[in-house]
Design a protein around this motif. Structure first.
Motif, mmCIF file in Angstrom:
data_model
loop_
_atom_site.group_PDB
_atom_site.id
_atom_site.type_symbol
_atom_site.label_atom_id
_atom_site.label_comp_id
_atom_site.label_asym_id
_atom_site.label_seq_id
_atom_site.Cartn_x
_atom_site.Cartn_y
_atom_site.Cartn_z
ATOM 1 N N LEU A 22 107.053 40.537 168.188
ATOM 2 C CA LEU A 22 107.190 41.936 167.780
ATOM 3 C C LEU A 22 106.002 42.386 166.936
ATOM 4 C CD1 LEU A 22 109.057 44.478 167.599
ATOM 5 C CD2 LEU A 22 110.070 43.454 165.571
ATOM 6 N N TYR A 23 105.481 41.477 166.124
ATOM 7 C CA TYR A 23 104.357 41.804 165.248
ATOM 8 C C TYR A 23 103.010 41.396 165.853
ATOM 9 C CZ TYR A 23 107.404 43.693 161.825
ATOM 10 O OH TYR A 23 108.307 44.516 161.208
ATOM 11 N N GLY A 24 103.014 41.164 167.155
ATOM 12 C CA GLY A 24 101.748 40.969 167.872
ATOM 13 C C GLY A 24 101.228 39.547 167.899
ATOM 14 N N PHE A 25 102.013 38.597 167.434
ATOM 15 C CA PHE A 25 101.580 37.195 167.504
ATOM 16 C C PHE A 25 102.057 36.613 168.830
ATOM 17 C CE2 PHE A 25 102.046 38.124 162.961
ATOM 18 C CZ PHE A 25 100.762 37.841 162.533
ATOM 19 N N ARG B 2 98.375 43.564 159.852
ATOM 20 C CA ARG B 2 98.645 44.168 161.156
ATOM 21 C C ARG B 2 99.493 45.429 160.995
ATOM 22 N NH1 ARG B 2 98.822 40.274 165.874
ATOM 23 N NH2 ARG B 2 97.437 38.626 165.186
ATOM 24 N N PRO B 5 105.195 47.415 164.561
ATOM 25 C CA PRO B 5 105.393 47.378 166.004
ATOM 26 C C PRO B 5 105.490 48.777 166.617
ATOM 27 C CG PRO B 5 107.347 46.639 164.824
ATOM 28 C CD PRO B 5 106.301 46.877 163.799
ATOM 29 N N SER B 9 107.093 47.603 172.006
ATOM 30 C CA SER B 9 107.395 46.264 171.452
ATOM 31 C C SER B 9 108.813 46.236 170.909
ATOM 32 C CB SER B 9 106.440 45.904 170.315
ATOM 33 O OG SER B 9 105.138 46.180 170.665
ATOM 34 N N PHE B 13 111.718 43.888 172.045
ATOM 35 C CA PHE B 13 112.335 43.019 171.030
ATOM 36 C C PHE B 13 113.866 43.131 171.100
ATOM 37 C CE2 PHE B 13 113.995 42.752 166.613
ATOM 38 C CZ PHE B 13 113.722 41.423 166.361
#
Lengths: 330, 122
Positions: A22-25, B2, B5, B9, B13
């Motif tokens: 979700l956080y791009g990892f 970062r 989201p 995403s 999720f």
């Protein structure tokens, strides 16, 4: 960033993977045991940049796994984050003592995981940048020697010693304790005339002295479950349990007598006899509550007032007062 | 740091979480059956220590993820049971299991049964 997540609970593994995605990892490897983790490490083409470990696992638990990871030279500085339901003081203290840099309590909160791993990523990127810049300087010295090139004021990290942790880990520990740090005492320990040692010796030797002193402090204070972080200028910040029976005078004598027995010598064979002074400890008072960062501030302030060598205090005071949330101050 | 989201995403999720939830509920049924056996063992005074450890282990598993699976109350009672089991395991007073612990185990079992019966799982 390559991340290895280790948890024996498959639901937790899937949740952590989803939260990280979700956080791009996206480069995530999952392992449901220490055995699987070691297999993944052995067969990885590139080393992992970050580890997320569960605390309670059958056979090899998270603490043991963390200690074993720290024994790999390539993972001595890699961020290790515990994600666990075990949130008592002893568990948290033990995790940091063996090398955790952060500690996240379950139930899993995807946002918190995203934030904490982003902070770890920042550390990784800074470390990469530092290594890049360090290359020419290292080459000008003896390339085979493994020590960080540092100036006397640098809070250079000391790796590979039980209970000796990075400044980031120390701040995260205090932050995670919140009100729970009521039982903690913060003291500053300074090597007397460290600048003399630093001037006379090579950086490699000065670093070796710091390591030896850190080890002696950790061993001598073992009963107080200390967490120790190097703060620059030959000074250490030490957090220990309030319930210790020994006075700081007793600890000072014990540390200095152990240091004397080391029989260290400079490169020119003259004796090097470091001694340590312990500053006035800072504790929570009954009447005023102190945040974790305030407690460090109090210890540094108390030490700064003394005549002897507490010189990292002024620098750290500036940082500490600028920082309301130490966990983000990296 | 970062950025947060984006909408894509987030929907991805949520879809993933729904799948994880289904598998969690399947596991929860296994936990329910195991818990039932352990509760019986404790009540009949058979291998109490082993049963208690098993209850602690199940509670630990549930406590770590239940809240994220939108079962906050179950997560709380699981965490409380785990804590009480840990205290009982290291207790050397020989006074037997406390009423508080037995009640917590009972409440956990009942919450697990409740969650299994209310939730739709394949």
């Amino acid at each position: 960033m390559k991340i290895l997540v280790v948890d024996d609970d498959l639901t937790a593994l899937s949740l952590l993977e989803a939260a990280l995605n979700l956080y791009g990892f996206k480069h995530i490897t999952l392992a449901s045991s220490a055995r699987e983790a070691f297999y993944a490490i052995k067969h990885a083409e590139q080393p992992f940049d970050c580890f997320l470990l569960d605390y309670r696992m059958p056979e090899v638990d998270g603490v043991d796994l963390c200690a074993r990871l720290r024994a790999f030279p390539e993972y001595k500085a890699t961020p290790i984050i515990f994600v666990t339901a075990a949130s008592d003081r002893i568990s948290v203290n033990t995790a940091y003592a063996v090398g955790a840099v952060d500690y996240v309590s379950k139930p899993i909160d995807p946002q918190e995981i995203g934030v904490r791993v982003s902070i770890a990523e920042k550390l990784v990127l800074e470390e990469r940048e530092r290594k890049k810049q360090d290359v020419p300087r290292r080459h000008s010295f003896e390339a085979e020697e493994r020590f960080p090139n540092f100036t006397i004021e640098d809070p250079v990290p000391i790796f590979g010693l039980n209970r000796v942790i990075s400044s980031v880990a120390l701040e995260n520990y205090l932050e995670s304790q919140g009100d729970g740090c009521k039982n903690d005492v913060v003291s500053i320990l300074a090597i007397n005339e460290f600048d003399e040692i630093y001037r006379k010796a090579s950086p490699a030797f000065a670093y070796a002295v710091l390591r030896e002193v850190a080890k002696v402090i950790a061993d001598s204070l073992e009963r107080t479950a200390p967490l120790i972080s190097y703060n620059g200028y030959g000074e250490f910040i030490c957090i220990s349990k309030k319930t210790s029976t020994m006075t700081s005078g007793g600890h000072t004598r014990q540390i200095n007598s152990r240091l004397a027995r080391l029989n260290m010598r400079f490169e020119d064979t003259t004796p090097c006899k470091p001694t340590v002074l312990i500053g006035k400890p800072a504790k929570h008072s009954l009447w005023t509550s102190s945040t974790p960062s305030k407690l460090i501030e109090k210890a540094l302030e108390a030490s700064e007032g003394q005549n002897s060598p507490f010189r990292s205090a002024a620098n750290s005071m500036k940082n500490a007062t600028n920082c309301s949330s130490p966990v983000l101050n990296i | 740091m970062r950025s947060g989201p984006d909408a894509d995403s987030l929907s991805q999720f949520e879809a993933t979480i729904s799948k994880i939830r289904i598998s969690f509920l399947v596991n929860l049924r296994e936990h329910r059956d195991n818990l039932g056996e352990m509760v019986e063992g404790i009540l009949n005074n058979q291998n109490v220590f082993a049963c208690l450890s098993q209850v602690g282990w199940i509670a630990h598993k549930i406590a770590g993820v239940a809240a994220t699976m939108q079962l906050s109350e179950l997560g709380l009672i699981a965490a409380r049971t785990e804590k009480l089991v840990d205290e009982a395991v290291i207790d050397t007073s020989g006074e037997g299991l406390s009423t508080e612990l037995l009640e917590a185990i009972g409440a956990l079992y009942s919450q697990v049964c409740d969650a299994c019966s209310k939730q739709v799982a394949p």
